[in-house]
Design a protein around this motif. Structure first.
Motif, PDB file in Angstrom:
ATOM      1  N   ALA A  22      42.477 -17.695 -25.897  1.00  0.00           N
ATOM      2  CA  ALA A  22      43.223 -18.295 -24.794  1.00  0.00           C
ATOM      3  C   ALA A  22      43.071 -17.441 -23.541  1.00  0.00           C
ATOM      4  CB  ALA A  22      44.695 -18.418 -25.176  1.00  0.00           C
ATOM      5  N   ASN A  23      42.732 -18.093 -22.425  1.00  0.00           N
ATOM      6  CA  ASN A  23      42.556 -17.418 -21.144  1.00  0.00           C
ATOM      7  C   ASN A  23      43.198 -18.306 -20.091  1.00  0.00           C
ATOM      8  OD1 ASN A  23      41.439 -16.715 -18.553  1.00  0.00           O
ATOM      9  ND2 ASN A  23      39.808 -15.599 -19.593  1.00  0.00           N
ATOM     10  N   PRO A  24      44.154 -17.773 -19.296  1.00  0.00           N
ATOM     11  CA  PRO A  24      44.835 -18.618 -18.328  1.00  0.00           C
ATOM     12  C   PRO A  24      43.917 -19.279 -17.314  1.00  0.00           C
ATOM     13  CG  PRO A  24      45.567 -16.312 -18.182  1.00  0.00           C
ATOM     14  CD  PRO A  24      44.607 -16.412 -19.305  1.00  0.00           C
ATOM     15  N   ALA A  25      42.710 -18.732 -17.099  1.00  0.00           N
ATOM     16  CA  ALA A  25      41.779 -19.311 -16.128  1.00  0.00           C
ATOM     17  C   ALA A  25      40.904 -20.389 -16.750  1.00  0.00           C
ATOM     18  CB  ALA A  25      40.905 -18.209 -15.528  1.00  0.00           C
ATOM     19  N   VAL A  26      41.001 -20.592 -18.067  1.00  0.00           N
ATOM     20  CA  VAL A  26      40.134 -21.516 -18.784  1.00  0.00           C
ATOM     21  C   VAL A  26      40.975 -22.626 -19.396  1.00  0.00           C
ATOM     22  CG1 VAL A  26      38.515 -21.770 -20.707  1.00  0.00           C
ATOM     23  CG2 VAL A  26      38.454 -19.710 -19.300  1.00  0.00           C
ATOM     24  N   THR A  27      40.522 -23.874 -19.265  1.00  0.00           N
ATOM     25  CA  THR A  27      41.165 -24.993 -19.956  1.00  0.00           C
ATOM     26  C   THR A  27      40.636 -25.014 -21.376  1.00  0.00           C
ATOM     27  OG1 THR A  27      41.373 -26.304 -17.939  1.00  0.00           O
ATOM     28  CG2 THR A  27      41.494 -27.488 -20.024  1.00  0.00           C
ATOM     29  N   GLY A  28      41.472 -24.652 -22.338  1.00  0.00           N
ATOM     30  CA  GLY A  28      41.078 -24.629 -23.736  1.00  0.00           C
ATOM     31  C   GLY A  28      41.326 -25.966 -24.402  1.00  0.00           C
ATOM     32  N   CYS A  29      40.343 -26.458 -25.162  1.00  0.00           N
ATOM     33  CA  CYS A  29      40.444 -27.754 -25.828  1.00  0.00           C
ATOM     34  C   CYS A  29      40.055 -27.624 -27.297  1.00  0.00           C
ATOM     35  CB  CYS A  29      39.526 -28.773 -25.158  1.00  0.00           C
ATOM     36  SG  CYS A  29      39.812 -28.987 -23.379  1.00  0.00           S
ATOM     37  N   PHE A  30      40.481 -28.577 -28.098  1.00  0.00           N
ATOM     38  CA  PHE A  30      40.213 -28.599 -29.521  1.00  0.00           C
ATOM     39  C   PHE A  30      40.671 -27.290 -30.180  1.00  0.00           C
ATOM     40  CE2 PHE A  30      36.892 -30.987 -27.257  1.00  0.00           C
ATOM     41  CZ  PHE A  30      37.140 -32.272 -27.738  1.00  0.00           C
ATOM     42  N   PRO A  31      41.979 -27.020 -30.176  1.00  0.00           N
ATOM     43  CA  PRO A  31      42.485 -25.782 -30.773  1.00  0.00           C
ATOM     44  C   PRO A  31      42.111 -25.681 -32.245  1.00  0.00           C
ATOM     45  CG  PRO A  31      44.276 -27.322 -30.327  1.00  0.00           C
ATOM     46  CD  PRO A  31      43.071 -27.866 -29.655  1.00  0.00           C
ATOM     47  N   LEU A  32      41.677 -24.485 -32.635  1.00  0.00           N
ATOM     48  CA  LEU A  32      41.240 -24.237 -34.003  1.00  0.00           C
ATOM     49  C   LEU A  32      42.371 -23.768 -34.900  1.00  0.00           C
ATOM     50  CD1 LEU A  32      37.879 -22.401 -33.185  1.00  0.00           C
ATOM     51  CD2 LEU A  32      38.136 -24.762 -33.959  1.00  0.00           C
ATOM     52  N   ASP A  33      43.529 -23.458 -34.303  1.00  0.00           N
ATOM     53  CA  ASP A  33      44.675 -23.025 -35.092  1.00  0.00           C
ATOM     54  C   ASP A  33      45.945 -23.639 -34.528  1.00  0.00           C
ATOM     55  OD1 ASP A  33      45.312 -21.526 -32.773  1.00  0.00           O
ATOM     56  OD2 ASP A  33      44.319 -19.753 -33.560  1.00  0.00           O
ATOM     57  N   GLU A  34      46.994 -23.635 -35.306  1.00  0.00           N
ATOM     58  CA  GLU A  34      48.249 -24.237 -34.887  1.00  0.00           C
ATOM     59  C   GLU A  34      48.891 -23.494 -33.733  1.00  0.00           C
ATOM     60  OE1 GLU A  34      50.814 -24.646 -38.225  1.00  0.00           O
ATOM     61  OE2 GLU A  34      49.526 -26.112 -39.250  1.00  0.00           O
ATOM     62  N   ALA A  35      48.615 -22.204 -33.624  1.00  0.00           N
ATOM     63  CA  ALA A  35      49.207 -21.404 -32.555  1.00  0.00           C
ATOM     64  C   ALA A  35      48.529 -21.638 -31.214  1.00  0.00           C
ATOM     65  CB  ALA A  35      49.141 -19.920 -32.918  1.00  0.00           C
ATOM     66  N   GLY A  36      47.369 -22.270 -31.200  1.00  0.00           N
ATOM     67  CA  GLY A  36      46.645 -22.507 -29.953  1.00  0.00           C
ATOM     68  C   GLY A  36      46.118 -21.234 -29.326  1.00  0.00           C
ATOM     69  N   THR A  37      45.658 -20.305 -30.169  1.00  0.00           N
ATOM     70  CA  THR A  37      45.126 -19.044 -29.641  1.00  0.00           C
ATOM     71  C   THR A  37      43.600 -19.029 -29.592  1.00  0.00           C
ATOM     72  OG1 THR A  37      45.170 -18.064 -31.868  1.00  0.00           O
ATOM     73  CG2 THR A  37      47.119 -17.751 -30.474  1.00  0.00           C
ATOM     74  N   ALA A  38      42.953 -20.003 -30.233  1.00  0.00           N
ATOM     75  CA  ALA A  38      41.491 -20.090 -30.222  1.00  0.00           C
ATOM     76  C   ALA A  38      41.093 -21.549 -30.071  1.00  0.00           C
ATOM     77  CB  ALA A  38      40.905 -19.503 -31.499  1.00  0.00           C
ATOM     78  N   PHE A  39      40.048 -21.787 -29.264  1.00  0.00           N
ATOM     79  CA  PHE A  39      39.642 -23.153 -28.937  1.00  0.00           C
ATOM     80  C   PHE A  39      38.153 -23.345 -29.186  1.00  0.00           C
ATOM     81  CE2 PHE A  39      43.308 -22.021 -26.416  1.00  0.00           C
ATOM     82  CZ  PHE A  39      44.143 -23.129 -26.567  1.00  0.00           C
ATOM     83  N   ALA A  40      37.781 -24.579 -29.581  1.00  0.00           N
ATOM     84  CA  ALA A  40      36.379 -24.891 -29.850  1.00  0.00           C
ATOM     85  C   ALA A  40      35.609 -25.219 -28.582  1.00  0.00           C
ATOM     86  CB  ALA A  40      36.280 -26.059 -30.831  1.00  0.00           C
ATOM     87  N   TYR A  41      36.318 -25.433 -27.467  1.00  0.00           N
ATOM     88  CA  TYR A  41      35.673 -25.775 -26.197  1.00  0.00           C
ATOM     89  C   TYR A  41      36.564 -25.314 -25.055  1.00  0.00           C
ATOM     90  CZ  TYR A  41      34.316 -28.763 -22.215  1.00  0.00           C
ATOM     91  OH  TYR A  41      33.949 -29.223 -20.977  1.00  0.00           O
ATOM     92  N   GLY A  42      35.934 -24.842 -23.985  1.00  0.00           N
ATOM     93  CA  GLY A  42      36.687 -24.429 -22.808  1.00  0.00           C
ATOM     94  C   GLY A  42      35.911 -24.752 -21.542  1.00  0.00           C
ATOM     95  N   SER A  43      36.634 -24.922 -20.432  1.00  0.00           N
ATOM     96  CA  SER A  43      35.980 -25.219 -19.149  1.00  0.00           C
ATOM     97  C   SER A  43      36.802 -24.637 -18.009  1.00  0.00           C
ATOM     98  CB  SER A  43      35.809 -26.729 -18.967  1.00  0.00           C
ATOM     99  OG  SER A  43      37.081 -27.364 -18.878  1.00  0.00           O
TER     100      SER A  43
END
Length: 236
Positions: free
Chosen positions: A177-198
């Motif tokens: 997770a990075n506040p400057a990046v739109t994270g999509c398709f979270p890989l975990d329930e906590a939303g700390t890792a994403f499969a795609y970002g922009s």
């Protein structure tokens, strides 16, 4: 250590409908830079599996095997995109332009000087297939972590390309997770890792990142919303 060869591709869109999710209009070129491929020129139109212009290199646009990316190249080709593969970063830089897109696969395998040279291209940038190598020479907004088994993940974000895809069939690693990046398709329930970002940088360039290359491959392109996401971020 010798860096792996790279390839670039130049394409021209003959005609395409306007996409309200695209910030810049009139996109006509796509430039692709990838690691570990051979030098080739792609006609990008209905290539036969028996064509002499094929390779077995992973993620190559000339590779018809499950780990290749020829299917995506053919679909883009059917919409007027021409693809040229080369083995130098200099050639990719020569083709990059404001109205284009630069795709880099396995950017973590490039040398620091290559990453620094690519950081200032005027085109939009797509990163696909990342390990855990250092990328700060290219961007400081990408951090990769493990986790996420092979599954289908929901978009759960406002990115228009991710929303169009709705689902992504992929696995880890993911983007932290990075506040400057739109994270999509979270890989975990906590939303700390994403499969795609922009994100969009200060130069109005759009950056798109798929840390796992599976959605681009011939074997993964037709799963879930993989084709929708990959073709939108590559073709504008």
């Amino acid at each position: 250590m010798t860096a792996p060869p790279t390839f670039s591709a130049l394409g021209r869109r003959a005609s395409a409908p306007a996409d309200p999710g695209t910030k810049r209009s009139g996109r006509r070129t796509i430039v692709i830079l990838a690691a570990a491929v051979v030098a080739m020129i792609i006609a990008a139109v209905l290539l036969s599996r028996l064509s002499p212009n094929t390779s077995s290199t992973p993620l190559s646009a000339t590779n018809p095997d499950p780990n290749g990316a020829r299917a995506a190249a053919q679909i883009l080709g059917a919409h007027g995109v021409q693809v040229r593969e080369v083995t130098s970063t200099a050639a990719a830089l020569a083709d990059a332009r404001p109205e284009g897109t630069l795709l880099i696969t396995h950017a973590d395998q490039l040398r620091p000087e290559q990453l620094e040279a690519l950081a200032d291209v005027e085109s939009d940038v797509v990163l696909i297939g990342l390990g855990y190598g250092e990328l700060t020479g290219l961007t400081d907004r990408v951090a990769v972590e493990g986790g996420g088994g092979q599954s289908t993940y929901q978009a759960e974000c406002a990115d228009p390309h991710a929303q169009a895809a709705e689902q992504l069939a992929t696995a880890g690693p993911g983007l932290t997770a990075n506040p400057a990046v739109t994270g999509c398709f979270p890989l975990d329930e906590a939303g700390t890792a994403f499969a795609y970002g922009s994100w969009t940088d200060d130069q109005e360039r759009t950056w798109s990142v798929l840390p796992n290359a599976h959605p681009l491959t011939n074997g993964g392109l037709d799963e879930a919303g993989n084709a929708a996401l990959v073709l939108r971020i590559l073709g504008g």
